[in-house]
Design an enzyme around this catalytic site. Structure first.
Site: not given
Ligand SMILES: Nc1nc2c(ncn2[C@@H]2O[C@H](COP(=O)(O)OP(=O)(O)OP(=O)(O)O)[C@@H](O)[C@H]2O)c(=O)[nH]1
Length: 547
Positions: A451
């Site tokens: 993200d």
């Molecule tokens: N649906 C989806 N999820 C993804 C993808 N790539 C990564 N993720 C997920 O995105 C999430 C990113 O985690 P975090 O950055 O901790 O999420 P957050 O809730 O925004 O936490 P903070 O950044 O601390 O605010 C993880 O659960 C990954 O598994 C993708 O391509 N698609």
């Protein structure tokens, strides 16, 4: 090597195939024409030769019978009283001879004992000589006239043909014998044999089979010479056995000739009309020469005209191949080949162009996949690094700056956790679209992690431009803030942004790391805000920018 190239060339093969057809056709025509022409000519020449032989044989037969009749008339009209007066008998013979001098070597009158009473023209020693053992005399003495056999004269020493008839008394008894002698070389006798010509090299022969002798011949050295032994000339052997007609044979000299045989009935002789096949079949050779000449012209045409046209036809193929080679070597950009004609070459070129189109499309796809994120379609880390390098290079040239905005979504994970990964993907695509709407065309938005996004702004030439970056960060936060509607759920995410400026001396990695750190600062500060990196070239650390 060159020979191998030529042997593999389609043009060379087509021309070779054309030549092969021409040569095979020529061979077939050469032999068939020769065969049929020879057969036809044999028939024609045989018929012609037979006509010649028959005409000459009839002529000779007529002359022989005429002479015999003349001798018989002389015997019938000779006053028998003259037999007792040789002088007057000689004068009477001279008179008759002058009237009709066909017996060129003399008319001889002999008494029943064989003593020559008189002769005219006189031959030395003949008058008063004896013919007692002469077969013609003996034959006539028995009461029958006949044409004798060719021989060398007893008194004249010349080659002659004797004829004898009896001279009868009133009571029918033989009183004397009249013998007429004709020189074989006498004019108007056998001249058609000795001087007659057929074509350039043909002629006649007169053969006495009973004597196995050439009575007369076109070639003087054969006259009065024995005929060849059997087994040498097959047609001659057949003629000796009674065959009359025509055929092809090889004579005693080894010359092949068309010969025709016709009878001289009065003597049992036969006339041979002969023409060497070398002359008889001259039209065959001429026809064969024509075929050879035609073939040479056809070969020249195949080499010249067909070669020219095939070359022309294959020209576009050669040009297309050369263009394709240059494209492969990188000398020309990949582009469809020109379709010159609507033939097989055009078909091949079109097919090649379609293949090229597919190749180019998949190359574009590959290129795009290598530089873009599949989910959002945004540039990926690789393309971002490239744009970052380009941006810094321009900054060096123009003394401008760049800014990297590191964006990390807030509260994204719960979407994945609560609604599933698919919903998370939708959220990522929606956020990407919102961010894209905020950018200028020259900015680059890349997705660099789950993200995480980086927004690259280049060509910051003034302090206002740099101030605009923070404004941009604010707009990004505002763009992401409104709730998302995913699968009937209303969800909210936010974004934390770290900003780092880069100038001429910075390297791309350090700018990105600075922005990343700043983003963490924003997270720590409570999320949904931006922080500017202090370590990287922030506008505050550097020389004031113009404006
Ligand atoms: N649906 C989806 N999820 C993804 C993808 N790539 C990564 N993720 C997920 O995105 C999430 C990113 O985690 P975090 O950055 O901790 O999420 P957050 O809730 O925004 O936490 P903070 O950044 O601390 O605010 C993880 O659960 C990954 O598994 C993708 O391509 N698609």
């Amino acid at each position: 090597m060159t020979l191998k190239r030529v042997s593999q060339s389609l043009l060379a093969r087509l021309i070779a195939f054309g030549l092969l057809l021409v040569i095979l056709g020529s061979f077939a025509r050469y032999y068939l024409l020769a065969k049929y022409l020879r057969e036809d000519l044999t028939q024609l020449v045989s018929a012609q030769q037979l006509a010649y032989a028959e005409a000459v044989a009839q002529d000779i037969d007529f002359k022989l019978r005429e002479r015999l009749r003349l001798l018989q008339r002389l015997a019938a009209t000779l006053p028998q009283t003259l037999l007792d007066d040789p002088e007057r008998l000689g004068a009477w013979l001279a008179e008759r001879h002058k009237l009709n001098p066909v017996f060129s070597l003399g008319i001889v009158v002999a008494d029943t004992r064989g003593t020559v009473l008189a002769d005219y023209p006189a031959a030395p020693g003949r008058s008063g000589g004896s013919l007692a053992g002469d077969p013609d005399f003996t034959h006539a003495l028995k009461g029958e006239g006949r044409i004798g056999r060719p021989k060398t004269g007893l008194f004249t020493g010349a080659r002659l043909l004797p004829m004898s008839v009896p001279l009868r008394a009133r009571d029918g008894s033989v009183r004397a014998v009249l013998i007429g002698l004709t020189a074989l070389a006498a004019p108007d006798f056998l001249d058609r044999i000795s001087h007659g010509r057929i074509g350039e090299s043909g002629g006649f022969l007169l053969v006495s089979p009973a004597d196995r002798l050439f009575v007369a011949a076109g070639r003087p050295e054969l006259a009065m010479k024995p005929t060849p032994p059997s087994g040498v000339n097959p047609l001659h052997d057949k003629a000796m056995d009674g065959f009359r007609g025509a055929g092809v044979t090889t004579n005693a000299q080894g010359v092949e000739e068309v010969s025709a045989i016709a009878s001289v009935p009065s003597t049992g002789w036969f006339v041979v009309a002969r023409l060497p096949t070398a002359e008889a079949y001259a039209p065959v050779r001429r026809a064969q020469e024509v075929v050879i000449r035609q073939s040479m012209i056809a070969v020249a045409l195949v080499l010249g005209v067909a070669g020219f046209f095939i070359r022309r036809m294959l020209g576009p193929l050669h040009r297309a191949a050369r263009l394709a080679e240059r494209m492969t070597a990188g000398e020309l950009p990949l582009a469809p080949l020109p379709v010159v004609r609507d033939d097989e070459v055009g078909l091949l070129t079109r097919a090649f162009n379609q293949l090229l189109g597919k190749l180019t499309a998949s190359q574009v796809d590959l290129q795009r996949m290598a530089h873009h994120d599949e989910l959002t379609g945004l540039p990926n880390r690789v393309l971002l690094a490239d744009r970052l390098r380009q941006g810094l290079a321009r900054a060096r040239r123009k003394d401008s700056r760049i800014a990297a905005l590191y964006l990390d979504l807030d509260g994204f994970k719960p979407i994945n956790d609560s609604l599933g990964h698919e919903a998370g993907d939708i959220a990522l695509r929606d956020v990407s679209a919102r961010l894209r709407a905020v950018l200028r065309q020259s900015d680059t938005l890349a997705r660099v992690g789950g993200d995480e996004f980086v927004l690259l702004v280049t060509d910051l030439a003034s302090r206002e431009d740099c101030a605009g970056v923070t404004e941009l960060a604010r707009r990004c936060i505002e763009a992401v803030a409104p709730p998302l509607s995913i699968k009937g759920h209303t969800l909210r995410v936010g974004v934390s942004i770290g900003i780092a400026f880069g100038a001429a001396h910075d390297d791309p990695e350090s700018v990105l790391m600075a922005a990343d750190h700043a983003m963490y600062e924003a997270k720590k500060a409570g999320r949904g805000c931006y922080r500017i990196a202090e370590a990287a070239s922030s506008p505050a650390d550097t020389e004031p920018l113009p404006g």
